[in-house]
Structures are given as C-alpha cells and as structure tokens.
Design a protein around this motif. Structure first.
Motif, mmCIF file in Angstrom:
data_model
loop_
_atom_site.group_PDB
_atom_site.id
_atom_site.type_symbol
_atom_site.label_atom_id
_atom_site.label_comp_id
_atom_site.label_asym_id
_atom_site.label_seq_id
_atom_site.Cartn_x
_atom_site.Cartn_y
_atom_site.Cartn_z
ATOM 1 N N MET A 1 -4.776 -7.981 22.904
ATOM 2 C CA MET A 1 -4.121 -6.680 22.902
ATOM 3 C C MET A 1 -2.617 -6.814 22.794
ATOM 4 N N LYS A 2 -2.025 -7.755 23.597
ATOM 5 C CA LYS A 2 -0.570 -7.934 23.526
ATOM 6 C C LYS A 2 -0.158 -8.368 22.124
ATOM 7 N N LYS A 3 -0.965 -9.249 21.533
ATOM 8 C CA LYS A 3 -0.667 -9.696 20.182
ATOM 9 C C LYS A 3 -0.735 -8.530 19.214
ATOM 10 N N ASN A 4 -1.745 -7.670 19.380
ATOM 11 C CA ASN A 4 -1.879 -6.529 18.494
ATOM 12 C C ASN A 4 -0.709 -5.572 18.631
ATOM 13 N N ARG A 5 -0.243 -5.376 19.873
ATOM 14 C CA ARG A 5 0.910 -4.487 20.066
ATOM 15 C C ARG A 5 2.159 -5.075 19.419
ATOM 16 N N LEU A 6 2.310 -6.410 19.468
ATOM 17 C CA LEU A 6 3.436 -7.055 18.814
ATOM 18 C C LEU A 6 3.336 -6.881 17.308
ATOM 19 N N VAL A 7 2.122 -7.005 16.773
ATOM 20 C CA VAL A 7 1.918 -6.814 15.344
ATOM 21 C C VAL A 7 2.325 -5.401 14.931
ATOM 22 N N LEU A 8 1.951 -4.407 15.769
ATOM 23 C CA LEU A 8 2.331 -3.035 15.476
ATOM 24 C C LEU A 8 3.838 -2.881 15.424
ATOM 25 N N SER A 9 4.527 -3.505 16.375
ATOM 26 C CA SER A 9 5.983 -3.416 16.391
ATOM 27 C C SER A 9 6.576 -4.030 15.129
ATOM 28 N N MET A 10 6.063 -5.202 14.741
ATOM 29 C CA MET A 10 6.567 -5.868 13.551
ATOM 30 C C MET A 10 6.245 -5.061 12.303
ATOM 31 N N LEU A 11 5.045 -4.428 12.285
ATOM 32 C CA LEU A 11 4.684 -3.587 11.169
ATOM 33 C C LEU A 11 5.671 -2.441 11.008
ATOM 34 N N GLY A 12 5.998 -1.814 12.151
ATOM 35 C CA GLY A 12 6.930 -0.708 12.094
ATOM 36 C C GLY A 12 8.293 -1.138 11.586
ATOM 37 N N LEU A 13 8.775 -2.300 12.074
ATOM 38 C CA LEU A 13 10.073 -2.777 11.627
ATOM 39 C C LEU A 13 10.037 -3.162 10.160
ATOM 40 N N GLY A 14 8.894 -3.716 9.734
ATOM 41 C CA GLY A 14 8.756 -4.078 8.326
ATOM 42 C C GLY A 14 8.816 -2.851 7.441
ATOM 43 N N MET A 15 8.207 -1.764 7.891
ATOM 44 C CA MET A 15 8.222 -0.551 7.100
ATOM 45 C C MET A 15 9.624 0.030 7.025
ATOM 46 N N LEU A 16 10.410 -0.182 8.078
ATOM 47 C CA LEU A 16 11.785 0.295 8.032
ATOM 48 C C LEU A 16 12.561 -0.409 6.932
ATOM 49 N N TYR A 196 -3.069 5.818 31.177
ATOM 50 C CA TYR A 196 -2.553 4.475 30.915
ATOM 51 C C TYR A 196 -3.606 3.430 31.233
ATOM 52 N N ASP A 197 -3.330 2.235 30.762
ATOM 53 C CA ASP A 197 -4.206 1.088 30.987
ATOM 54 C C ASP A 197 -3.372 -0.030 31.580
ATOM 55 N N MET A 198 -4.033 -1.065 32.052
ATOM 56 C CA MET A 198 -3.351 -2.225 32.611
ATOM 57 C C MET A 198 -3.534 -3.442 31.705
ATOM 58 N N PHE A 199 -2.515 -4.313 31.710
ATOM 59 C CA PHE A 199 -2.592 -5.567 30.970
ATOM 60 C C PHE A 199 -1.965 -6.682 31.799
ATOM 61 N N PRO A 200 -2.574 -7.869 31.809
ATOM 62 C CA PRO A 200 -2.056 -8.969 32.626
ATOM 63 C C PRO A 200 -0.709 -9.467 32.121
ATOM 64 N N LEU A 201 0.198 -9.718 33.059
ATOM 65 C CA LEU A 201 1.494 -10.297 32.696
ATOM 66 C C LEU A 201 1.366 -11.776 32.364
ATOM 67 N N ASP A 202 0.353 -12.412 32.899
ATOM 68 C CA ASP A 202 0.083 -13.819 32.608
ATOM 69 C C ASP A 202 -0.329 -13.961 31.148
ATOM 70 N N GLN A 203 0.485 -14.653 30.365
ATOM 71 C CA GLN A 203 0.248 -14.769 28.927
ATOM 72 C C GLN A 203 -1.049 -15.500 28.600
#
Length: 408
Positions: A1-16, A196-203
């Motif tokens: 999930m964290k990886k997917n959220r990072l991908v979304l962020s990069m996608l958005g910046l790429g579109m910019l 909201y949902d929870m996600f572990p801080l431990d990578q």
C-alpha cells in the motif's frame, strides 16, 4: 500500500511535467456566464501517450450522453489531478507543489473557460463538496516526523480559501501504526466525517493489524477542528485510498457507510450512524456478503431515497483495492435489498473511484466504464428498474476520471 501511494504521488508529479494549461490564442474577452437555462456534461479525460498510457488531462464537454461520440478537440488542457464540482464550477486541484486550485465553468456559449484565479492550498489527498457553496480538502504526511495534517475550506462563490486548520494525527495513531484519510463527508451541517485506515510505520510490515476495524474521525464544520474518533469492529475500513467514497448522510439524516472488508475476518457490510448521534448503531448491520452469496462491495455512489449504485467484485479472486472485475447493483440500505443491474456488462473497475453522476430526478444515473475492448462509454441506469443503456462513446482517450454537469 505504501508503495502504491508513492507511485500515485510520482504519477501526479509526472503528469505535472507532461501537462500544461492551454487555450485558444485569442485576445478577445471570453463571454460571461449565461443564464443557466442550458447545460452540458463535463468530463476530465486523458489523452493517449506514446506508450498507449494516459498522458495529459483535458476538460471536455458533451451536450448529451445518450449517444454519439466525443473526443478531446472541444476541450482545454489542464494540469490538475483532482476535480471537485461545486457552485456550478469545476475546481481543478494539482497533486504537487502548493496544491494550486483553479476554477472552471461554462461561458455563455457553453465553452469551458477558467472562472477565476488559481489559489494555492495544500495537496488534497481527500476532498468533497460541503453544502452548496464550499468544498473541503485535506492533506497529510505519512509518519510521526511531521504529524500535523491540514484541513481547508474553499469558498466556491468567492474563489478563495475560506478557512483552514491543522490536525495532530497522533490523536488517530495506534501504537506503531499511522492513519491515512480516505474521504471527507458533511454531516448535520456542523461536522465532517472522515473515514481512515491504519498503516504500519515499520517499513518491513506491509499490512495493518487493524483489518477488522472501522474508523471515522469527526471534525467540526466550519471550524475544521478535531472532535472525536468513532470505531466499530463488525466490518472493515470505509472507502479506499483516493476513492472519496464509502459514506453518506441520506435525506432522513441517518448516515450509512459500507466496507469492502479486504483481508478482514469480518464481512463486507453496511453500517449506520443514526441522525444526531456520533456512534455506530449496533441495532443495524447489513451483511452484503451474506446477501450476495459471498461477494464483497468495491465502490459506491449515493443515488437518493436510501439507494446506492454499488459495484461488487464478481468473485473472491478479484478483490483488490484498485483493480478487479466488478458488476453493478442498486443497493437499498433502508430495506436491505440488492438488485443487480442489467444492460451494463461486467467490467474491470477504473482507477480509484466510480465515475458517476446522478440527475436531479434522483433516479437517472450516468455511469462511465471502460469495456473489455478498451473503449470508454457512458451508460444510463434507471435506479427503479435497475436497467442500463449504452450511450456516449469517448474517442482516442486513455482514461476518464470525472463526470459532472454544469449549466450556462
């Protein structure tokens, strides 16, 4: 999930980087708004890039969605990723930088034009219309190093930021897990419900320990201040990342929320918060899996009179957050009934949320899907008969992310 959220962020910046605003090179002043007697359907569509994937976003329009074809030629290019409809305008919010917001509307000739100046806000991971003249956005970080999240209110009439406040996400965190907001929904005119949902801080950990919990943060409105947390343990998380769905206060004042319950021992279900209360109603539980023979809900949009248009994964193998093959149903949360929609084919769900618009009659639904041949269509669905009909086709586009209707 964290990886997917990072991908979304990069996608958005790429579109910019790929997209830039453009319009006719015309020095003539644009006509002002019309008298509101006419209307057009407005979409956000992505062009097809060199690799066949989405490229630049365009705002396009169509007079009708019951037939015909439409492409990018009558639209304008924009640089945003999120779009909110409010006060007969479409607000485009950029995913990146200072979260700039640009309003658009239709001029007297029905042409899409910029309606005012761009305003810097924050990158809005959640957003939603509130009342008739505002919308609320929210941005946050994903760890304890920067725990302060921001809620802001955008004044849709005066086209300015109408207020903002910070929320300490430590109030929502549990142990070594960190909260992620999934949407913002107005309730009783004086509060907001934010699932909201929870996600572990431990990578090294990829899944929350709290798959069997349903969480809602309550905030004041218009003050945007933290008020309390509501929790239930009978189903799972409400909504999904960047989905902006999962909860609605209906006409009688009761609030209904639904969960896919992915990876949970609990069933996919609808729960309720009674009018004027801020706790889950333990006397109500609509078990969607039991009613459908084991299917989980994916997404949904409110229609009217206690009815939602919901998509269901066709089997357990398809259950994911962003992908999966689905079919549609009209779900009546008051009478606890499910009616499968005919005339609309099973299809792979599109990114993040359903693309749905409900007409003023509270019965006619416009729904955008991508079929198995890769073509995008608008289907019209009658909520009473649960029958859908294929209509408008989109040409030479890679994605549709928004459907709305504006008058001019």
């Amino acid at each position: 999930m964290k990886k997917n959220r990072l991908v979304l962020s990069m996608l958005g910046l790429g579109m910019l980087a790929l997209a830039s605003c453009s319009d006719d090179n015309n020095n003539e002043p644009a006509p002002g708004p019309g008298n509101g007697a006419k209307s057009k359907y407005v979409f956000v569509a992505y062009s097809v890039g060199s690799e066949g994937v989405e490229s630049a976003p365009y705002i396009i329009s169509a007079d009708s969605v019951t037939g015909g074809k439409v492409g990018l030629s009558n639209g304008i290019e924009t640089d945003a990723y999120s779009f909110v409809t409010q006060d007969n305008k479409l607000f485009a919010a950029v995913w990146g930088g200072q979260g700039p917001v640009t309003p658009y509307n239709l001029d007297a000739n029905g042409k899409i034009v910029q309606a005012g100046n761009t305003v810097n806000a924050v990158v809005a991971a959640i957003y939603g219309a509130v009342g008739t003249d505002s919308w609320v956005g929210g941005g946050f970080n994903g760890d304890k190093q920067d725990p302060m999240a921001t809620l802001f209110r955008f004044d849709a009439k005066n086209l300015i930021l109408g207020g903002r406040n910070t929320i300490d996400m430590n109030k929502l965190a549990v142990g070594d897990e960190w909260p992620t907001w999934y949407g913002v929904f107005p309730v009783d005119q004086d509060k907001l419900f934010i699932p909201y949902d929870m996600f572990p801080l431990d990578q090294t950990q990829t899944q929350t320990k709290y798959t069997d919990s349903t969480w809602i943060m309550v905030a004041t409105y218009p003050g945007l201040q933290f008020k309390k947390i509501i929790r239930d343990g009978r189903t799972g998380t409400i909504g999904s990342w960047f989905g902006m769905h999962g909860l609605k206060q209906i006409e009688d004042g009761d609030v209904y929320a639904y969960s896919t319950a992915v990876r949970s021992k609990n069933p996919s279900a609808v729960v309720r918060i009674k009018k004027g209360t801020e706790e889950f109603d333990q006397s109500y539980f609509f078990n969607l899996e039991a009613k459908t023979g084991g299917l989980k809900v994916s997404r949904g949009d409110y229609i009217s009179n206690g009815k939602f248009l919901m998509s269901f994964f066709i089997n357990a193998k398809e259950v994911t957050e962003w992908a999966g093959r689905t079919k549609l149903a009209i779900v009546d949360v008051k009478n606890q009934t499910i009616t499968w929609v005919t005339g609309v084919p099973e299809h792979a769900q599109m990114g993040y949320k359903q693309k749905t618009f409900v007409e003023e009659d509270g019965n006619t639904i416009r729904y955008v899907l991508k079929d198995d041949a890769g073509k995008h269509f608008v289907y019209t669905i009658n909520a009473t008969t649960a029958v859908g009909t294929k209509g408008l086709e989109f040409e030479n586009i890679s994605d549709i992310t928004t459907i709305s209707k504006l008058t001019f």
